[in-house]
Design an enzyme around this catalytic site. Structure first.
Site, PDB file in Angstrom:
ATOM      1  N   TYR A   1     -33.812  19.267  -8.511  1.00  0.00           N
ATOM      2  CA  TYR A   1     -33.104  18.053  -8.931  1.00  0.00           C
ATOM      3  C   TYR A   1     -34.080  16.900  -9.112  1.00  0.00           C
ATOM      4  O   TYR A   1     -35.002  16.711  -8.313  1.00  0.00           O
ATOM      5  CB  TYR A   1     -32.061  17.651  -7.891  1.00  0.00           C
ATOM      6  CG  TYR A   1     -30.848  18.548  -7.873  1.00  0.00           C
ATOM      7  CD1 TYR A   1     -29.933  18.531  -8.928  1.00  0.00           C
ATOM      8  CD2 TYR A   1     -30.616  19.403  -6.806  1.00  0.00           C
ATOM      9  CE1 TYR A   1     -28.819  19.358  -8.919  1.00  0.00           C
ATOM     10  CE2 TYR A   1     -29.503  20.221  -6.776  1.00  0.00           C
ATOM     11  CZ  TYR A   1     -28.606  20.197  -7.831  1.00  0.00           C
ATOM     12  OH  TYR A   1     -27.508  21.004  -7.813  1.00  0.00           O
TER      13      TYR A   1
ATOM     14  N   LYS B   1     -26.917  20.508  26.015  1.00  0.00           N
ATOM     15  CA  LYS B   1     -26.067  19.723  25.111  1.00  0.00           C
ATOM     16  C   LYS B   1     -26.288  20.151  23.656  1.00  0.00           C
ATOM     17  O   LYS B   1     -27.295  20.799  23.342  1.00  0.00           O
ATOM     18  CB  LYS B   1     -26.358  18.237  25.295  1.00  0.00           C
ATOM     19  CG  LYS B   1     -27.797  17.864  24.966  1.00  0.00           C
ATOM     20  CD  LYS B   1     -28.138  16.462  25.444  1.00  0.00           C
ATOM     21  CE  LYS B   1     -29.575  16.110  25.109  1.00  0.00           C
ATOM     22  NZ  LYS B   1     -30.033  14.887  25.777  1.00  0.00           N
TER      23      LYS B   1
HETATM   24  C1  LIG Z   1     -31.237  15.039  26.480  1.00  0.00           C
HETATM   25  C2  LIG Z   1     -31.471  14.506  27.835  1.00  0.00           C
HETATM   26  C3  LIG Z   1     -32.444  15.079  28.658  1.00  0.00           C
HETATM   27  C4  LIG Z   1     -33.416  16.119  28.175  1.00  0.00           C
HETATM   28  O1  LIG Z   1     -34.410  15.483  27.414  1.00  0.00           O
HETATM   29  P1  LIG Z   1     -35.594  16.335  26.706  1.00  0.00           P
HETATM   30  O2  LIG Z   1     -36.459  15.296  26.126  1.00  0.00           O
HETATM   31  O3  LIG Z   1     -34.933  17.187  25.688  1.00  0.00           O
HETATM   32  O4  LIG Z   1     -36.248  17.137  27.763  1.00  0.00           O
HETATM   33  C5  LIG Z   1     -32.518  14.619  29.968  1.00  0.00           C
HETATM   34  N1  LIG Z   1     -31.708  13.648  30.407  1.00  0.00           N
HETATM   35  C6  LIG Z   1     -30.778  13.052  29.629  1.00  0.00           C
HETATM   36  C7  LIG Z   1     -29.919  11.961  30.176  1.00  0.00           C
HETATM   37  C8  LIG Z   1     -30.634  13.454  28.313  1.00  0.00           C
HETATM   38  O5  LIG Z   1     -29.714  12.854  27.537  1.00  0.00           O
END
Ligand SMILES: *Cc1c(COP(=O)(O)O)cnc(C)c1O
Length: 395
Positions: A284, A56
């Site tokens: 800044y 993702k």
């Molecule tokens: C993002 C996600 C993962 C992976 O989690 P990590 O902590 O990055 O290993 C697994 N399951 C779901 C539902 C997620 O949203």
């Protein structure tokens, strides 16, 4: 697709700003390490567990196209995404493995998920009804997963009210849907104290055992609850698949029997080095003032590139094996470093500094940078600007 109608101009007609991706600031990605990290999860997880790497958010910011092509070499069972658009993108890239959506999506996007051959998840009866409708025109049963809430509280059917929804799920699974899997998500698998994560796993296992006996259960159904931390630190009886994300990309904020290899480096070039007199202010708001004669380097990277603004007066970088602290606020495309005594005097404009990753045998980890920025490795990675060139190495 017909080649002519499928032809698209990929490059913009404007000339690129620079022919050299390493001219200013860039992200270096070690594809070999990515692959080895997946193998580490495979070795640590339950024997035979199917691998569903999470890709993702553009594969946690590293670039989904190359990430998927690399991960495919380990023959994962499928890929996990958060949104329908991400899944459809994988299909356009030619991914044939199952693509499962693991975050709740608006019901209006379910038809697209069905058309793209993705595996959506449902968490309530109205989404189930919307999916049945979207699946009505499909040639065969449409696979779907149900999420159950064991404590995360962001999605999932309520386990205490099973009698209120299971029959509708079972009926859908006998109709035009196929129950592909059941999953839950752990909220604290990366915490030092694993007690609550263990309770979540128990609830999931209890429910999974019950589902397995239902007439609608299929032999090859998936049961999964583990993110990276879960796969490495916990053991579910029912689980036959795991969904690692951050560990693959080199992030590991928790105690685990194995560590990931670093995958991502964030580097940039020095634009200017100078000695400044006492009292000179940086950035800044003039939030830093030189307390004596100091050597400063202005580096061509800022929050517009994904270097968190919260690192102002807090973060550091590696320069030729030495350390340089960020002084003053981070600007959009520039930041000032105070070169430490361990930075060689020969460092000059054009030299490379490392905000994340290795340099001359030293290493500044993703976790260390995240901590200095008051955030987590996930946010550092997904915050890297898509405009920063990604350079892939195969170690
Ligand atoms: C993002 C996600 C993962 C992976 O989690 P990590 O902590 O990055 O290993 C697994 N399951 C779901 C539902 C997620 O949203």
């Amino acid at each position: 697709m017909h080649p002519a109608s499928g032809t698209r101009v990929l490059a913009s007609s404007a000339p690129p700003l620079s022919a050299d991706p390493n001219e200013r600031a860039w992200v270096e990605i070690d594809g070999g390490a990515l692959l080895r990290n997946l193998e580490r999860v495979r070795e640590a997880a339950a024997p035979g567990a199917k691998l569903i790497p999470m890709v993702k958010s553009d594969a946690y910011g590293i670039g989904v196209r190359r990430a998927v092509a690399t991960l495919q070499r380990a023959r994962p069972f499928g890929f996990g995404v958060a949104t329908v658009a991400e899944g459809a993108e994988l299909r356009r890239m030619g991914v044939r493995e199952p693509v499962v959506i693991l975050c709740p999506v608006p019901p209006s996007t379910l038809a697209t998920a069905v058309q793209a051959g993705l595996v959506p998840c449902v968490s309530d009866l109205s989404a189930l009804a919307a999916l049945r409708e979207a699946a009505a025109a499909a040639p065969g049963p449409v696979p779907f997963q149900i999420e159950v809430d064991t404590g995360m509280g962001r999605a999932g059917f309520c386990l205490h009210e099973r009698s209120g929804w299971w029959e509708a799920v079972a009926a859908a699974a006998r109709g035009n849907l196929r129950l592909f899997g059941v999953f839950t998500h752990l909220h604290s698998a990366d915490e030092p104290d694993l007690a609550s994560a263990r309770r979540q796993v128990e609830r999931f296992d209890e429910f999974a055992a019950w589902v397995r006996q239902a007439p609608e259960a299929q032999e090859d159904m998936l049961f999964h609850c583990s993110n990276s931390a879960g796969a490495l630190r916990l053991r579910s009886v029912a689980e036959n698949a795991v969904r690692p994300g951050i560990f693959l990309y080199g992030g590991c904020s928790f105690e685990a029997p194995v560590r990931p290899e670093p995958v991502v480096a964030l580097q940039a070039r020095i634009a200017l080095v100078r000695d400044v007199p006492e009292g000179t202010t940086a950035g800044y708001g003039a939030t830093y003032r030189a307390s004596g004669r100091e050597r400063w380097a202005t580096v061509a990277a800022g929050y517009g590139d994904g270097l968190p603004r919260s690192l102002g007066n807090k973060g550091a970088a590696l320069v030729a094996g030495g350390t340089a602290r960020i002084v003053g606020r981070v600007s959009m495309n520039a930041v000032v470093l105070r070169l430490g005594a361990d930075v060689p005097a020969t460092v000059t404009a054009g030299d490379v500094v490392t905000f994340v990753g290795g340099d001359s045998g030293s290493e500044t980890s993703l976790e260390r940078v995240a901590e200095a920025a008051g955030t987590i490795g996930y946010e550092i990675l997904t915050g890297l600007s898509p405009k920063l060139p990604r350079t892939w190495l195969e170690s």
